[in-house]
Design an enzyme around this catalytic site. Structure first.
Site, PDB file in Angstrom:
ATOM      1  N   GLU A   1     -14.522 -22.085 -35.585  1.00  0.00           N
ATOM      2  CA  GLU A   1     -15.556 -21.240 -34.960  1.00  0.00           C
ATOM      3  C   GLU A   1     -16.972 -21.744 -35.225  1.00  0.00           C
ATOM      4  O   GLU A   1     -17.859 -20.968 -35.589  1.00  0.00           O
ATOM      5  CB  GLU A   1     -15.376 -19.782 -35.417  1.00  0.00           C
ATOM      6  CG  GLU A   1     -13.997 -19.238 -35.054  1.00  0.00           C
ATOM      7  CD  GLU A   1     -13.711 -17.846 -35.592  1.00  0.00           C
ATOM      8  OE1 GLU A   1     -14.607 -17.230 -36.196  1.00  0.00           O
ATOM      9  OE2 GLU A   1     -12.574 -17.365 -35.412  1.00  0.00           O
TER      10      GLU A   1
ATOM     11  N   ASN B   1     -10.833 -25.500 -34.242  1.00  0.00           N
ATOM     12  CA  ASN B   1     -10.238 -24.237 -33.795  1.00  0.00           C
ATOM     13  C   ASN B   1     -11.329 -23.221 -33.446  1.00  0.00           C
ATOM     14  O   ASN B   1     -12.293 -23.056 -34.215  1.00  0.00           O
ATOM     15  CB  ASN B   1      -9.374 -23.683 -34.950  1.00  0.00           C
ATOM     16  CG  ASN B   1      -8.499 -22.513 -34.556  1.00  0.00           C
ATOM     17  OD1 ASN B   1      -7.726 -22.602 -33.608  1.00  0.00           O
ATOM     18  ND2 ASN B   1      -8.612 -21.413 -35.288  1.00  0.00           N
TER      19      ASN B   1
ATOM     20  N   GLU C   1      -3.913 -18.364 -32.086  1.00  0.00           N
ATOM     21  CA  GLU C   1      -4.093 -16.986 -32.579  1.00  0.00           C
ATOM     22  C   GLU C   1      -3.898 -15.986 -31.437  1.00  0.00           C
ATOM     23  O   GLU C   1      -4.677 -15.044 -31.277  1.00  0.00           O
ATOM     24  CB  GLU C   1      -5.486 -16.808 -33.190  1.00  0.00           C
ATOM     25  CG  GLU C   1      -5.816 -17.800 -34.284  1.00  0.00           C
ATOM     26  CD  GLU C   1      -7.153 -17.542 -34.976  1.00  0.00           C
ATOM     27  OE1 GLU C   1      -7.713 -16.434 -34.833  1.00  0.00           O
ATOM     28  OE2 GLU C   1      -7.638 -18.465 -35.659  1.00  0.00           O
TER      29      GLU C   1
ATOM     30  N   HIS D   1      -7.485 -14.974 -28.337  1.00  0.00           N
ATOM     31  CA  HIS D   1      -7.669 -13.528 -28.550  1.00  0.00           C
ATOM     32  C   HIS D   1      -8.129 -12.912 -27.225  1.00  0.00           C
ATOM     33  O   HIS D   1      -9.311 -12.934 -26.889  1.00  0.00           O
ATOM     34  CB  HIS D   1      -8.705 -13.272 -29.646  1.00  0.00           C
ATOM     35  CG  HIS D   1      -8.245 -13.672 -31.011  1.00  0.00           C
ATOM     36  ND1 HIS D   1      -7.175 -13.053 -31.630  1.00  0.00           N
ATOM     37  CD2 HIS D   1      -8.682 -14.626 -31.860  1.00  0.00           C
ATOM     38  CE1 HIS D   1      -6.979 -13.606 -32.820  1.00  0.00           C
ATOM     39  NE2 HIS D   1      -7.872 -14.572 -32.982  1.00  0.00           N
TER      40      HIS D   1
ATOM     41  N   ASP E   1      -3.205 -13.066 -28.995  1.00  0.00           N
ATOM     42  CA  ASP E   1      -2.911 -11.634 -28.908  1.00  0.00           C
ATOM     43  C   ASP E   1      -3.633 -11.066 -27.692  1.00  0.00           C
ATOM     44  O   ASP E   1      -4.430 -11.768 -27.046  1.00  0.00           O
ATOM     45  CB  ASP E   1      -3.212 -10.862 -30.206  1.00  0.00           C
ATOM     46  CG  ASP E   1      -4.627 -11.008 -30.717  1.00  0.00           C
ATOM     47  OD1 ASP E   1      -5.502 -11.455 -29.949  1.00  0.00           O
ATOM     48  OD2 ASP E   1      -4.871 -10.660 -31.892  1.00  0.00           O
TER      49      ASP E   1
HETATM   50  O1  G3I Z   1      -8.440  -8.862 -49.775  1.00  0.00           O
HETATM   51  C1  G3I Z   1      -9.207  -7.662 -49.645  1.00  0.00           C
HETATM   52  C2  G3I Z   1      -8.651  -6.602 -50.480  1.00  0.00           C
HETATM   53  O2  G3I Z   1      -8.758  -6.971 -51.833  1.00  0.00           O
HETATM   54  C3  G3I Z   1      -9.413  -5.296 -50.209  1.00  0.00           C
HETATM   55  O3  G3I Z   1      -8.817  -4.256 -50.915  1.00  0.00           O
HETATM   56  C4  G3I Z   1      -9.387  -4.972 -48.730  1.00  0.00           C
HETATM   57  C5  G3I Z   1     -10.197  -3.738 -48.386  1.00  0.00           C
HETATM   58  O4  G3I Z   1     -10.618  -3.783 -47.033  1.00  0.00           O
HETATM   59  O5  G3I Z   1      -9.948  -6.050 -48.021  1.00  0.00           O
HETATM   60  C6  G3I Z   1      -9.199  -7.229 -48.191  1.00  0.00           C
HETATM   61  O6  G3I Z   1      -9.758  -8.254 -47.459  1.00  0.00           O
HETATM   62  C7  G3I Z   1      -9.570  -8.181 -46.053  1.00  0.00           C
HETATM   63  C8  G3I Z   1      -8.796  -9.405 -45.614  1.00  0.00           C
HETATM   64  O7  G3I Z   1      -8.709  -9.437 -44.203  1.00  0.00           O
HETATM   65  C9  G3I Z   1      -7.387  -9.441 -46.172  1.00  0.00           C
HETATM   66  O8  G3I Z   1      -6.667  -8.344 -45.745  1.00  0.00           O
HETATM   67  C10 G3I Z   1     -10.924  -8.123 -45.398  1.00  0.00           C
HETATM   68  O9  G3I Z   1     -11.547  -6.882 -45.694  1.00  0.00           O
HETATM   69  C11 G3I Z   1     -10.786  -8.277 -43.915  1.00  0.00           C
HETATM   70  O10 G3I Z   1     -12.090  -8.434 -43.344  1.00  0.00           O
HETATM   71  C12 G3I Z   1      -9.977  -9.516 -43.591  1.00  0.00           C
HETATM   72  O11 G3I Z   1      -9.868  -9.602 -42.193  1.00  0.00           O
HETATM   73  C13 G3I Z   1      -9.393 -10.835 -41.685  1.00  0.00           C
HETATM   74  C14 G3I Z   1     -10.461 -11.464 -40.793  1.00  0.00           C
HETATM   75  O12 G3I Z   1      -9.943 -12.667 -40.238  1.00  0.00           O
HETATM   76  C15 G3I Z   1     -11.730 -11.790 -41.552  1.00  0.00           C
HETATM   77  O13 G3I Z   1     -12.699 -12.242 -40.680  1.00  0.00           O
HETATM   78  C16 G3I Z   1      -8.154 -10.559 -40.846  1.00  0.00           C
HETATM   79  O14 G3I Z   1      -7.102 -10.082 -41.703  1.00  0.00           O
HETATM   80  C17 G3I Z   1      -7.711 -11.820 -40.116  1.00  0.00           C
HETATM   81  O15 G3I Z   1      -6.711 -11.505 -39.183  1.00  0.00           O
HETATM   82  C18 G3I Z   1      -8.876 -12.420 -39.359  1.00  0.00           C
HETATM   83  O16 G3I Z   1      -8.444 -13.620 -38.777  1.00  0.00           O
HETATM   84  C19 G3I Z   1      -9.387 -14.310 -37.972  1.00  0.00           C
HETATM   85  C20 G3I Z   1      -9.073 -15.781 -38.096  1.00  0.00           C
HETATM   86  O17 G3I Z   1      -9.056 -16.169 -39.446  1.00  0.00           O
HETATM   87  C21 G3I Z   1     -10.079 -16.618 -37.306  1.00  0.00           C
HETATM   88  N1  G3I Z   1     -10.159 -16.190 -35.917  1.00  0.00           N
HETATM   89  C22 G3I Z   1     -10.359 -14.761 -35.728  1.00  0.00           C
HETATM   90  C23 G3I Z   1      -9.319 -13.940 -36.477  1.00  0.00           C
HETATM   91  C24 G3I Z   1      -9.479 -12.464 -36.206  1.00  0.00           C
HETATM   92  O18 G3I Z   1     -10.689 -11.980 -36.680  1.00  0.00           O
END
Ligand code: G3I
Length: 368
Positions: A172, A213, A278, A249, A280
């Site tokens: 990105e 990517n 990715e 996406h 969906d």
């Molecule tokens: O690990 C912490 C945890 O300790 C805490 O308790 C919890 C509370 O909210 O947060 C956890 O972290 C989260 C993490 O996912 C793991 O679950 C973050 O808040 C959350 O923001 C994070 O979101 C991820 C996101 O990327 C971050 O930008 C999504 O799961 C993940 O699906 C998403 O994936 C991205 C790709 O990497 C890149 N392309 C877009 C895609 C969708 O946004």
């Protein structure tokens, strides 16, 4: 094999595009005219069609939910860690590497004969706090940041050398208008950070396939033009880059990517690999039958584009059940983006993927 796959896919896709709305028993109808058993999973059908069918994996769900774990193991031929290879998770404390969760996924994949896509080495999100704070307060200088980035890539790619088939090296880095996104990497290191990242990744594992990517790369656009120019520029500098990850996406309230096939073809014609990394298709909730069919069509457009593109290696869905989806947390009021519902029941999108894979496999000649 690739050529016959393309011919196969053309035949398969042509047949499928005549059926815009699948009847509920489309899969069994297809199976009645095909020797391919309907019990085959996406991964197995993908094998027959010559592509990987993957999913992003939520490690918390994998560890705690037997149904989720069993489905990841059986349904897919490729896995991508949704979060656990990101820098914030592998080096939460400076200099202390923690690959525990990522190692667990790699072992799981090996046990289930699955490919692993590594995601992601250089991104502006999910960075460790020590790094972002250090850059913000000046205690990490640009020269130091460059060394830190180099070490991060050497450490992580080196740790998984021979075990991770593909890396999303840079994620990105582009804006919608095709300019480079203003991240700490661009601000501190200049545009050369992208070439450097690919060089270091290649140094750490010369056999891993290296990808740029990004999202909104599906259709022909200023952004996909810029991605095409970026990888061509890298190659002209002698930088090793293998392919481009098109995230996929999509949202049913927007038009399906009408020029995806033409767009992917230009990458392929230039000798570059592509993948849908990715995929969906979200919708404004509540879901209804029309939106679910539109989502099925969105998935189908992406799968068929991959089947029709010579150097497309596969389609990875970014989560496979609505029980575990990143969408509602980011797009308020939206969801239902996945191929199975929250009870692991198949949605029209799942059946659409299966139907086209069956047709592609059958046309591929792999129907005995
Ligand atoms: O690990 C912490 C945890 O300790 C805490 O308790 C919890 C509370 O909210 O947060 C956890 O972290 C989260 C993490 O996912 C793991 O679950 C973050 O808040 C959350 O923001 C994070 O979101 C991820 C996101 O990327 C971050 O930008 C999504 O799961 C993940 O699906 C998403 O994936 C991205 C790709 O990497 C890149 N392309 C877009 C895609 C969708 O946004």
């Amino acid at each position: 094999m690739q050529l016959s796959r393309v011919v196969a896919a053309v035949a398969g896709a042509a047949a499928v595009f005549c059926v815009m709305v699948l009847p509920a028993d489309a899969e069994s109808q297809s199976a009645r005219s095909s020797p391919v058993p309907i019990t085959q999973t996406l991964g197995q059908l993908g094998d027959r069609a010559g592509i990987f069918m993957g999913t992003a994996v939520d490690m918390t769900a994998l560890d705690n939910e037997p149904t989720y774990r069993a489905r990841v193991a059986s349904e897919f031929s490729s896995v991508t860690p949704e979060n656990v290879m990101k820098w914030q998770l592998v080096e939460p404390t400076r200099g202390v590497l923690d690959f525990t969760a990522a190692d667990e996924l790699v072992s799981f994949a090996q046990a289930n004969h699955q490919r692993v896509r590594g995601h992601t080495l250089v991104w502006h999100n999910q960075l460790p706090t020590w790094l972002t704070t250090g850059v913000a307060n000046g205690s990490i200088t640009p020269d130091q940041l460059r060394d830190i980035l180099r070490q991060h890539i050497l450490d992580e790619v080196g740790h998984f050398k021979g075990k991770v088939a593909q890396w999303d090296v840079v994620n990105e880095a582009l804006n919608e208008d095709g300019t480079l996104r203003s991240t700490i990497w661009l601000q501190q290191l200049g545009r050369g950070y992208i070439a450097d990242a690919f060089r270091w990744a290649h140094e750490a594992d010369p056999r891993a396939k290296l990808f740029y990517n990004d999202f909104n790369l599906e259709s022909l656009s200023a952004k996909s033009d810029a991605a095409f120019a970026l990888v061509q520029d890298l190659r002209s500098q002698g930088v090793h880059v293998d392919g481009v990850g098109i995230q996929g996406h999509l949202a049913v309230q927007f038009p399906a990517p009408g020029t995806i096939q033409e767009n992917m073809k230009r990458f392929s014609d230039a000798g570059l690999l592509t993948e849908l990394t990715e995929a969906d298709a979200r919708m404004v909730l509540p879901a209804d039958a029309t939106k679910l069919e539109a989502a099925a069509e969105a998935y189908r457009v992406m799968l068929d584009a991959c089947l029709l593109t010579r150097h497309c290696g596969g389609v990875t869905v970014w989560g496979f059940t609505d029980l575990h989806s990143w969408v509602p947390g980011v797009f308020s009021g939206q969801g239902a983006a996945d191929i199975l519902d929250a009870n692991y029941q198949p949605k029209p999108a799942y059946n659409a993927l299966r139907t086209d894979l069956v047709l592609a496999a059958r046309s591929h000649g792999d129907d005995d």
